[in-house]
Design a protein around this motif. Structure first.
Motif, PDB file in Angstrom:
ATOM      1  N   LEU A 183      11.712   6.029  -9.185  1.00 48.44           N
ATOM      2  CA  LEU A 183      11.646   6.482  -7.802  1.00 48.44           C
ATOM      3  C   LEU A 183      12.393   5.495  -6.917  1.00 48.44           C
ATOM      4  N   GLN A 184      13.396   6.001  -6.189  1.00 44.09           N
ATOM      5  CA  GLN A 184      14.236   5.148  -5.347  1.00 44.09           C
ATOM      6  C   GLN A 184      14.019   5.509  -3.885  1.00 44.09           C
ATOM      7  N   ARG A 185      13.507   4.526  -3.110  1.00 44.85           N
ATOM      8  CA  ARG A 185      13.208   4.723  -1.686  1.00 44.85           C
ATOM      9  C   ARG A 185      13.764   3.543  -0.885  1.00 44.85           C
ATOM     10  N   GLN A 186      15.027   3.246  -1.085  1.00 53.19           N
ATOM     11  CA  GLN A 186      15.653   2.121  -0.409  1.00 53.19           C
ATOM     12  C   GLN A 186      16.047   2.484   1.020  1.00 53.19           C
ATOM     13  N   SER A 187      16.440   1.467   1.761  1.00 50.51           N
ATOM     14  CA  SER A 187      16.966   1.675   3.103  1.00 50.51           C
ATOM     15  C   SER A 187      18.202   2.575   3.040  1.00 50.51           C
ATOM     16  N   GLU A 188      18.393   3.395   4.055  1.00 50.27           N
ATOM     17  CA  GLU A 188      19.552   4.283   4.078  1.00 50.27           C
ATOM     18  C   GLU A 188      20.836   3.549   4.446  1.00 50.27           C
ATOM     19  N   ASP A 189      20.756   2.234   4.633  1.00 48.35           N
ATOM     20  CA  ASP A 189      21.954   1.409   4.795  1.00 48.35           C
ATOM     21  C   ASP A 189      22.241   0.588   3.540  1.00 48.35           C
ATOM     22  N   ALA A 190      21.414   0.763   2.507  1.00 39.85           N
ATOM     23  CA  ALA A 190      21.494  -0.092   1.318  1.00 39.85           C
ATOM     24  C   ALA A 190      22.429   0.489   0.266  1.00 39.85           C
ATOM     25  N   PHE A 191      22.906  -0.400  -0.617  1.00 36.82           N
ATOM     26  CA  PHE A 191      23.687  -0.023  -1.796  1.00 36.82           C
ATOM     27  C   PHE A 191      22.785  -0.183  -3.023  1.00 36.82           C
ATOM     28  N   HIS A 192      22.789   0.827  -3.872  1.00 38.25           N
ATOM     29  CA  HIS A 192      21.867   0.826  -5.011  1.00 38.25           C
ATOM     30  C   HIS A 192      22.631   1.271  -6.259  1.00 38.25           C
ATOM     31  N   VAL A 193      22.764   0.376  -7.237  1.00 32.80           N
ATOM     32  CA  VAL A 193      23.467   0.675  -8.485  1.00 32.80           C
ATOM     33  C   VAL A 193      22.524   0.402  -9.648  1.00 32.80           C
ATOM     34  N   THR A 194      22.355   1.379 -10.544  1.00 35.65           N
ATOM     35  CA  THR A 194      21.497   1.185 -11.706  1.00 35.65           C
ATOM     36  C   THR A 194      22.248   1.550 -12.974  1.00 35.65           C
ATOM     37  N   ASN A 195      21.953   0.825 -14.043  1.00 39.11           N
ATOM     38  CA  ASN A 195      22.453   1.140 -15.377  1.00 39.11           C
ATOM     39  C   ASN A 195      21.261   1.140 -16.331  1.00 39.11           C
ATOM     40  N   THR A 196      21.006   2.269 -16.947  1.00 44.41           N
ATOM     41  CA  THR A 196      19.872   2.422 -17.849  1.00 44.41           C
ATOM     42  C   THR A 196      20.372   2.855 -19.217  1.00 44.41           C
ATOM     43  N   GLN A 197      20.002   2.108 -20.252  1.00 47.02           N
ATOM     44  CA  GLN A 197      20.388   2.421 -21.627  1.00 47.02           C
ATOM     45  C   GLN A 197      19.125   2.626 -22.457  1.00 47.02           C
ATOM     46  N   VAL A 198      18.985   3.823 -23.037  1.00 48.02           N
ATOM     47  CA  VAL A 198      17.826   4.151 -23.865  1.00 48.02           C
ATOM     48  C   VAL A 198      18.306   4.477 -25.270  1.00 48.02           C
ATOM     49  N   THR A 199      17.641   3.897 -26.269  1.00 49.05           N
ATOM     50  CA  THR A 199      17.921   4.197 -27.676  1.00 49.05           C
ATOM     51  C   THR A 199      16.687   4.844 -28.287  1.00 49.05           C
ATOM     52  N   LEU A 200      16.860   6.053 -28.843  1.00 50.63           N
ATOM     53  CA  LEU A 200      15.749   6.811 -29.403  1.00 50.63           C
ATOM     54  C   LEU A 200      15.776   6.765 -30.923  1.00 50.63           C
ATOM     55  N   GLY A 201      14.598   6.514 -31.513  1.00 45.16           N
ATOM     56  CA  GLY A 201      14.460   6.481 -32.950  1.00 45.16           C
ATOM     57  C   GLY A 201      14.121   7.851 -33.521  1.00 45.16           C
ATOM     58  N   ARG A 202      13.873   7.896 -34.819  1.00 47.24           N
ATOM     59  CA  ARG A 202      13.589   9.146 -35.523  1.00 47.24           C
ATOM     60  C   ARG A 202      12.345   9.830 -34.934  1.00 47.24           C
ATOM     61  N   ASP A 203      12.481  11.126 -34.637  1.00 48.01           N
ATOM     62  CA  ASP A 203      11.375  11.953 -34.149  1.00 48.01           C
ATOM     63  C   ASP A 203      10.721  11.402 -32.882  1.00 48.01           C
ATOM     64  N   SER A 204      11.449  10.614 -32.127  1.00 48.45           N
ATOM     65  CA  SER A 204      10.908  10.088 -30.871  1.00 48.45           C
ATOM     66  C   SER A 204      11.201  11.052 -29.735  1.00 48.45           C
ATOM     67  N   ASN A 205      10.556  10.788 -28.584  1.00 50.40           N
ATOM     68  CA  ASN A 205      10.679  11.709 -27.468  1.00 50.40           C
ATOM     69  C   ASN A 205      10.703  10.933 -26.157  1.00 50.40           C
ATOM     70  N   LEU A 206      11.623  11.308 -25.281  1.00 50.00           N
ATOM     71  CA  LEU A 206      11.742  10.690 -23.959  1.00 50.00           C
ATOM     72  C   LEU A 206      11.724  11.763 -22.891  1.00 50.00           C
ATOM     73  N   GLU A 260       0.796  -1.229   0.000  1.00 48.38           N
ATOM     74  CA  GLU A 260       0.000   0.000   0.000  1.00 48.38           C
ATOM     75  C   GLU A 260       0.832   1.284   0.000  1.00 48.38           C
ATOM     76  N   PRO A 261       1.910   1.400   0.793  1.00 51.27           N
ATOM     77  CA  PRO A 261       2.674   2.660   0.790  1.00 51.27           C
ATOM     78  C   PRO A 261       3.431   2.907  -0.509  1.00 51.27           C
ATOM     79  N   PHE A 262       3.473   1.911  -1.404  1.00 53.23           N
ATOM     80  CA  PHE A 262       4.338   2.030  -2.582  1.00 53.23           C
ATOM     81  C   PHE A 262       3.579   2.009  -3.907  1.00 53.23           C
ATOM     82  N   THR A 263       2.251   2.011  -3.873  1.00 54.23           N
ATOM     83  CA  THR A 263       1.462   1.927  -5.112  1.00 54.23           C
ATOM     84  C   THR A 263       1.179   3.286  -5.724  1.00 54.23           C
ATOM     85  N   LEU A 264       1.703   4.354  -5.126  1.00 52.51           N
ATOM     86  CA  LEU A 264       1.507   5.718  -5.620  1.00 52.51           C
ATOM     87  C   LEU A 264       0.019   6.076  -5.681  1.00 52.51           C
TER      88      LEU A 264
END
Length: 444
Positions: free
Chosen positions: A238-261, A85-89
């Motif tokens: 949205l990142q709401r991890q424990s303040e004792d936690a380690f959090h590493v993310t890698n995000t790769q986005v490829t955009l096509g012609r006339d696309s928008n992110l 419940e606290p995380f369903t926005l």
């Protein structure tokens, strides 16, 4: 290359052997082959512990990650539906895929009726039902060869979120990908996300990384996203991890012609957080807006590395990252804009601003441009400081107390990023979380 891995890597190599002999052994041959190549890369690379001469990791020490005895949970802690419940926005009716320590929780997930052809499912199921489609795209964008964290995540690839949105499909409601960690100590998880958006499609995707309680654990996440020609994606993390936690993310986005992110990244938790966001402008007319907000306190450390690769002409990018730092916290922002040879008429700008609420807080910002073409418009800016005393005096001269005045100015500072969230429900929920955190700090 060394034949024997250092002690800190041995734990992961041994865990891999156990993993590939368990449920993952039933995955397609190409997936098993991919995992083997990835773990070999991790063995050769090792964790990027040495920071001298390593500009990419100069300000962030991953030694504590390498030395900690993190283990993949054999049986993740039980999570009840009420715990979500606290995380369903505020919208439990949205389509939702839930993962606990990286393992798919089917009983907690709920996918509503989708437009024809849309697929929202666990990667393990996608590999079983659409192996050719998954093979065509998986690990084709996030390169595990030079990156130990991507290699490690790919080696343990099995569960994860798979979204396929066909050409011309308009998704009216967001899809929420919820990755949960519990109080299990010394646990490691490998969230994986693959998003394929066809030409002229439209989608809103939310990635949440949340801790049900405190604890020291390690989340190593990888997201690959392909945005087709003329498509638009609103992507909120949205990142709401424990303040004792380690959090590493890698995000790769490829955009096509006339696309928008539109990408908005919010960091409110984590002891040590490292976000790598790479966007490839793969065809003419593509545009992206990359915004971020990080609130850190105590001894928290957050590091945002953002690379926009303008490989094609007539592409546009805008970056705005803001941070509020208190206590002895530290932030790092390293933004790189690359303009390739022949990529004329590129329009790119980046800006990083930090508000320091404490004399012990520290913010390091490093904008970098690599421009190999004339006829472009590029700019950058960076600012780091405390609350404007003139503005504070102005508010106090009108009868507003100092504590309330500081709160007003701090909220005004962060509002630009929060207001950039296009979805009203997500924006309202994020704003409430940000305001609650600031109120706690400012003692209002």
């Amino acid at each position: 290359m060394p034949k024997t891995a250092p002690t800190q890597e041995k734990r992961y190599l041994e865990a891999f052997e156990a993993f590939r002999g368990a449920g993952a052994a039933r995955d397609p041959m190409w997936a098993r082959h991919l995992r083997r190549k990835a773990i070999d890369s991790f063995r050769d690379l090792g964790f990027p512990i040495a920071r001298r001469g390593n500009e990419e990791w100069k300000y962030t020490d991953v030694g504590p990650i390498a030395r900690a005895p993190f283990q993949t949970p054999v049986t993740p802690a039980r999570v009840e539906a009420g715990d979500l419940e606290p995380f369903t926005l505020g919208r439990p009716d949205w389509s939702r895929l839930v993962f606990v320590y990286g393992s798919y929780a089917e009983g907690l997930s709920s996918v509503s009726t989708q437009p024809h052809g849309v697929r929202v499912l666990d990667i393990a199921e996608a590999m079983a039902t659409s192996p050719d489609l998954v093979e065509q795209h998986m690990a084709r964008y996030a390169d595990y060869g030079p990156n130990a964290f991507i290699a490690l995540n790919t080696a343990f690839l099995h569960h994860g979120a798979f979204l396929h949105i066909p050409r011309g499909t308009l998704m009216e409601e967001p899809v929420h990908l919820l990755f949960l960690s519990t109080s299990q100590e010394e646990a490691v998880s490998y969230p994986r996300v693959m998003v394929l958006c066809g030409d002229e499609s439209r989608a809103t995707i939310i990635e949440s990384y949340c801790g049900l309680s405190g604890g020291r654990y390690f989340t190593n996440a990888v997201t690959e996203m392909v945005v087709g020609a003329g498509a638009r994606v609103d992507y909120y993390r949205l990142q709401r991890q424990s303040e004792d936690a380690f959090h590493v993310t890698n995000t790769q986005v490829t955009l096509g012609r006339d696309s928008n992110l539109l990408s908005v990244n919010i960091d409110l938790g984590g002891g040590v957080t490292r976000n790598n966001l790479n966007v490839l402008m793969g065809d003419e007319g593509g545009s992206c807006v990359l915004n971020g907000l990080y609130l850190v306190n105590g001894s928290q450390h957050v590091d945002n590395q953002v690379i926009v690769d303008h490989a094609m002409p007539y592409t546009t990018s805008r970056e705005l990252y803001k941070g509020v730092l208190d206590g002895r916290s530290r932030s790092v922002f390293h933004g790189s804009i690359i303009v390739r040879e022949g990529a004329r008429k590129v329009d790119a700008h980046q800006l990083d601003k930090n508000l320091l609420l404490s004399d012990q807080a520290e913010a390091d910002t490093k904008p970098t441009f690599w421009i190999y073409c004339d006829d472009v418009k590029c700019g950058h800016g960076a600012a780091c400081g405390q609350i404007d005393e003139t503005a504070l005096f102005y508010l106090r001269s009108r009868g507003i107390g100092e504590r309330a005045a500081r709160g007003m100015l701090t909220r005004a500072f962060v509002s630009e990023v929060v207001e950039s969230i296009g979805n009203e429900q997500v924006r309202s929920q994020v704003d409430a979380l940000v305001q609650d955190r600031l109120q706690e700090w400012l003692g209002e």
